[in-house]
Design an enzyme around this catalytic site. Structure first.
Site, PDB file in Angstrom:
ATOM      1  N   GLU A  24       5.707  -3.242   0.808  1.00  0.00           N
ATOM      2  CA  GLU A  24       5.654  -3.093  -0.654  1.00  0.00           C
ATOM      3  C   GLU A  24       4.932  -1.783  -0.927  1.00  0.00           C
ATOM      4  OE1 GLU A  24       6.910  -5.170  -2.949  1.00  0.00           O
ATOM      5  OE2 GLU A  24       7.585  -6.760  -1.617  1.00  0.00           O
ATOM      6  N   GLY A  56       0.845  -1.198   0.000  1.00  0.00           N
ATOM      7  CA  GLY A  56       0.000   0.000   0.000  1.00  0.00           C
ATOM      8  C   GLY A  56       0.873   1.238   0.000  1.00  0.00           C
ATOM      9  N   VAL A  64       0.611   4.638   5.286  1.00  0.00           N
ATOM     10  CA  VAL A  64       0.082   3.503   6.047  1.00  0.00           C
ATOM     11  C   VAL A  64       1.224   2.531   6.366  1.00  0.00           C
ATOM     12  CG1 VAL A  64      -1.602   1.632   6.096  1.00  0.00           C
ATOM     13  CG2 VAL A  64      -2.201   3.799   5.021  1.00  0.00           C
ATOM     14  N   GLY A  65       2.195   2.445   5.470  1.00  0.00           N
ATOM     15  CA  GLY A  65       3.366   1.606   5.738  1.00  0.00           C
ATOM     16  C   GLY A  65       4.047   2.003   7.047  1.00  0.00           C
ATOM     17  N   CYS A  75       1.353   0.024  -9.242  1.00  0.00           N
ATOM     18  CA  CYS A  75       2.465   0.588  -8.453  1.00  0.00           C
ATOM     19  C   CYS A  75       3.708   0.782  -9.299  1.00  0.00           C
ATOM     20  CB  CYS A  75       2.773  -0.317  -7.263  1.00  0.00           C
ATOM     21  SG  CYS A  75       3.153  -2.013  -7.739  1.00  0.00           S
TER      22      CYS A  75
HETATM   23  P1  NAD Z   1      -5.469   0.850   0.319  1.00  0.00           P
HETATM   24  O1  NAD Z   1      -6.162   2.128   0.640  1.00  0.00           O
HETATM   25  O2  NAD Z   1      -6.255  -0.319  -0.137  1.00  0.00           O
HETATM   26  O3  NAD Z   1      -4.621   0.466   1.613  1.00  0.00           O
HETATM   27  C1  NAD Z   1      -3.856  -0.712   1.684  1.00  0.00           C
HETATM   28  C2  NAD Z   1      -4.276  -1.500   2.901  1.00  0.00           C
HETATM   29  O4  NAD Z   1      -4.010  -0.745   4.071  1.00  0.00           O
HETATM   30  C3  NAD Z   1      -5.760  -1.828   2.910  1.00  0.00           C
HETATM   31  O5  NAD Z   1      -5.925  -3.190   3.239  1.00  0.00           O
HETATM   32  C4  NAD Z   1      -6.330  -0.893   3.951  1.00  0.00           C
HETATM   33  O6  NAD Z   1      -7.428  -1.443   4.627  1.00  0.00           O
HETATM   34  C5  NAD Z   1      -5.170  -0.692   4.891  1.00  0.00           C
HETATM   35  N1  NAD Z   1      -5.201   0.615   5.536  1.00  0.00           N
HETATM   36  C6  NAD Z   1      -5.524   1.790   4.952  1.00  0.00           C
HETATM   37  N2  NAD Z   1      -5.408   2.787   5.849  1.00  0.00           N
HETATM   38  C7  NAD Z   1      -4.986   2.240   7.012  1.00  0.00           C
HETATM   39  C8  NAD Z   1      -4.675   2.753   8.304  1.00  0.00           C
HETATM   40  N3  NAD Z   1      -4.765   4.040   8.582  1.00  0.00           N
HETATM   41  N4  NAD Z   1      -4.272   1.882   9.251  1.00  0.00           N
HETATM   42  C9  NAD Z   1      -4.172   0.573   8.986  1.00  0.00           C
HETATM   43  N5  NAD Z   1      -4.459   0.025   7.779  1.00  0.00           N
HETATM   44  C10 NAD Z   1      -4.859   0.845   6.802  1.00  0.00           C
HETATM   45  O7  NAD Z   1      -4.374   1.038  -0.798  1.00  0.00           O
HETATM   46  P2  NAD Z   1      -3.509   2.305  -1.132  1.00  0.00           P
HETATM   47  O8  NAD Z   1      -2.572   2.606  -0.028  1.00  0.00           O
HETATM   48  O9  NAD Z   1      -4.333   3.387  -1.713  1.00  0.00           O
HETATM   49  O10 NAD Z   1      -2.697   1.591  -2.343  1.00  0.00           O
HETATM   50  C11 NAD Z   1      -2.055   2.318  -3.267  1.00  0.00           C
HETATM   51  C12 NAD Z   1      -0.581   2.428  -2.928  1.00  0.00           C
HETATM   52  O11 NAD Z   1      -0.023   1.127  -2.861  1.00  0.00           O
HETATM   53  C13 NAD Z   1       0.193   3.151  -3.996  1.00  0.00           C
HETATM   54  O12 NAD Z   1       1.168   3.964  -3.386  1.00  0.00           O
HETATM   55  C14 NAD Z   1       0.858   2.029  -4.760  1.00  0.00           C
HETATM   56  O13 NAD Z   1       2.036   2.400  -5.435  1.00  0.00           O
HETATM   57  C15 NAD Z   1       1.127   1.060  -3.657  1.00  0.00           C
HETATM   58  N6  NAD Z   1       1.238  -0.281  -4.193  1.00  0.00           N
HETATM   59  C16 NAD Z   1       2.424  -0.912  -4.084  1.00  0.00           C
HETATM   60  C17 NAD Z   1       2.569  -2.171  -4.631  1.00  0.00           C
HETATM   61  C18 NAD Z   1       3.860  -2.913  -4.529  1.00  0.00           C
HETATM   62  O14 NAD Z   1       3.854  -4.098  -4.845  1.00  0.00           O
HETATM   63  N7  NAD Z   1       4.954  -2.282  -4.118  1.00  0.00           N
HETATM   64  C19 NAD Z   1       1.495  -2.779  -5.267  1.00  0.00           C
HETATM   65  C20 NAD Z   1       0.290  -2.103  -5.351  1.00  0.00           C
HETATM   66  C21 NAD Z   1       0.164  -0.852  -4.802  1.00  0.00           C
END
Ligand code: NAD
Length: 471
Positions: free
Chosen positions: A220, A198, A202-203, A254
């Site tokens: 990731e 994600g 959030v990471g 991503c």
């Molecule tokens: P998202 O909003 O679905 O969040 C990812 C996960 O985190 C979800 O399961 C969500 O429930 C959880 N989450 C969200 N907010 C949270 C919080 N405050 N506390 C705890 N958990 C929480 O996805 P996103 O972040 O919008 O995804 C897009 C991002 O992910 C982009 O930056 C993209 O580049 C990155 N991404 C990376 C990869 C990779 O393989 N490196 C792949 C796909 C997407």
């Protein structure tokens, strides 16, 4: 977004779930290779038998074309499963290692062991692949798994939450649906590894929560993936491949090319090639193309509209696209030129179908531009000159590099996929995934005899001389 670690009182259900999986793990049957094979085979059956259902959910969430759903989600997971099944014996076998003469006679080996109960948190953009592929690695390594799909891709989340318990061992593998609240609660529990995919904000939350339990994490993440187009590249091929990787899944990838740094001498041809490719792929009206995805929701659609130039000359000029339809979250494949590095579109990961093209005077200028920003997840270089390619590879840092193409390095099972710096830490795919979810335990065995006294106290002058001489 806050970066404070959540410290919730875990709910009884999350705590009970993890306790239950811990009991299963302690029982030992997930270590059994037959169990791992069976689960992987059943997961393969899920992906194969339920293709229509999964594909329909992906269409409902993202307007994902069925062929893209097959290639980038289902077939991808199948390859991960097949790779794991065919290498399971080799990956799990103890690996003999050299014994230094000082430790002879004896033997040394590395024994891969499962970590325990692991958590996989997935995002919405490839919601099948990014949940199931880490699960393949975790199961192959012999772990119990809690899988948390993204609430944003709600249809896919619901289908996976229903199918996974039907196909996989519910005592060892569980799905928890939900959003921030549910994930926060899960993060209050102790896991033995967390793989999070994600965004970086959030990471940080995930990593802070994991730190409380000293749980290792694989992050990731995302970022802006640059494309460098050198003067002597095959410009038509570069434009076609960049357009394919950019507009796949409407840019919500991503490792999509985020922006292009193009040698000024070939910028015009490159932009012409992009426009031509968009028309070849999606016709004169991409909104009517069955091969073009939609933006996941209204919030992201509005965010993308906000990245368009909107009359600010520094923010660039729209060459093609630049329109959206809020009713079905269509956002046209868009190319923007004359973009200032300070423009809004250059400040954040675009994660949508807008491609800014920036001219550069030299390869070195492109390298300097990339190095002035966060380390990207992927970097793409198009060039006909091997020395130029090596210059880029040697003088930039990124999760991965793809030369004369985009995105496809992701599909090489022999390459660990992951970021570096701001784009993440750790990796998976193929054996790298197995090792992410394993502890590689070193085991050294010595014979009982001989047992020379030279290393034991008291340290006489003779012993000191021997040890200093030979160690
Ligand atoms: P998202 O909003 O679905 O969040 C990812 C996960 O985190 C979800 O399961 C969500 O429930 C959880 N989450 C969200 N907010 C949270 C919080 N405050 N506390 C705890 N958990 C929480 O996805 P996103 O972040 O919008 O995804 C897009 C991002 O992910 C982009 O930056 C993209 O580049 C990155 N991404 C990376 C990869 C990779 O393989 N490196 C792949 C796909 C997407």
């Amino acid at each position: 977004m806050t970066t404070t670690a959540p410290s919730p009182a875990p709910t009884a259900s999350a705590a009970e779930l993890v306790r239950r999986l811990r009991r299963t793990f302690a029982g030992g049957h997930t270590r059994n290779l037959a169990w791992r094979r069976e689960q992987l085979t059943r997961l393969r059956a899920l992906v194969t038998e339920c293709e229509a259902e999964l594909s329909a959910a992906l269409a409902a969430d993202l307007g994902k074309p069925a062929l893209e759903a097959f290639v980038t989600e289902l077939a991808f997971v199948r390859v991960e499963i097949d790779t794991a099944l065919s290498h399971l014996d080799a990956w799990t076998a103890p690996r003999s290692v050299r014994v230094p003469w000082k430790q002879k006679p004896g033997r040394a080996r590395i024994v891969p062991e499962p970590l325990g109960v692991v958590l996989v948190i997935a995002p919405w953009n490839y919601p099948v692949q990014l949940l199931l592929a880490p699960m393949v690695a975790a199961i192959a390594a012999g772990n119990c798994v809690v899988a948390k799909p993204s609430e944003v891709s709600a249809h896919t989340s619901a289908v996976l939450a229903r199918l996974i318990p039907q196909y996989l061992d519910p005592d060892a593998i569980a799905v928890v649906e939900g959003g921030v609240a549910e994930t926060t609660t899960l993060l209050g529990e102790r896991f033995d590894h967390i793989l999070f995919t994600g965004n970086g904000n959030v990471g940080r939350i995930v990593m802070a929560a994991a730190a409380k339990h000293l749980t290792p994490v694989t992050l990731e993440l995302g970022g802006k993936c640059p494309v460098i187009v050198d003067r002597d590249a095959d410009i038509d091929v570069a434009a076609r491949r960049v357009a394919w990787g950019k507009y796949l899944n409407a840019g919500q990838t991503c490792i999509a090319p985020d922006y292009a740094l193009v040698h000024a001498d070939v910028e015009e041809r490159f932009i012409t090639g992009l426009v031509r490719s968009i028309r070849e792929f999606y016709g004169d009206d991409p909104a009517a193309s069955p091969d073009y995805s939609r933006i996941v929701n209204g919030a992201h659609h509005r965010r993308l509209l906000g990245l368009l130039p909107a009359g600010d000359p520094d923010a660039g000029t729209v060459v093609v696209g630049g329109t959206g339809d809020e009713h079905d979250w269509y956002f046209a494949p868009t190319v923007v030129r004359d973009v200032s590095p300070d423009a809004p579109v250059m400040q954040e990961e675009i994660f949508g179908p807008i491609l800014p093209v920036l001219p550069v005077a030299s390869l070195q200028d492109a390298i300097d531009f990339v190095n002035g920003r966060d380390k990207p997840l992927a970097l793409y270089v198009f060039s006909g000159d091997d020395a130029a390619v090596e210059q880029v590879v040697a003088h930039t840092s990124s999760g991965g590099v793809c030369v004369n193409h985009v995105v496809v390095h992701f599909m090489n099972e022999d390459i660990s996929f992951g970021g570096v710096g701001g784009s993440g830490m750790g990796g998976y795919h193929g054996q790298a995934g197995f090792e992410t979810f394993s502890h590689l335990k070193g085991v050294v065995g010595r014979t009982v005899k001989p047992d020379p006294k030279v290393a034991y106290p008291p340290y006489s002058a003779f012993k000191r001389a021997i040890l200093r001489r030979y160690l």
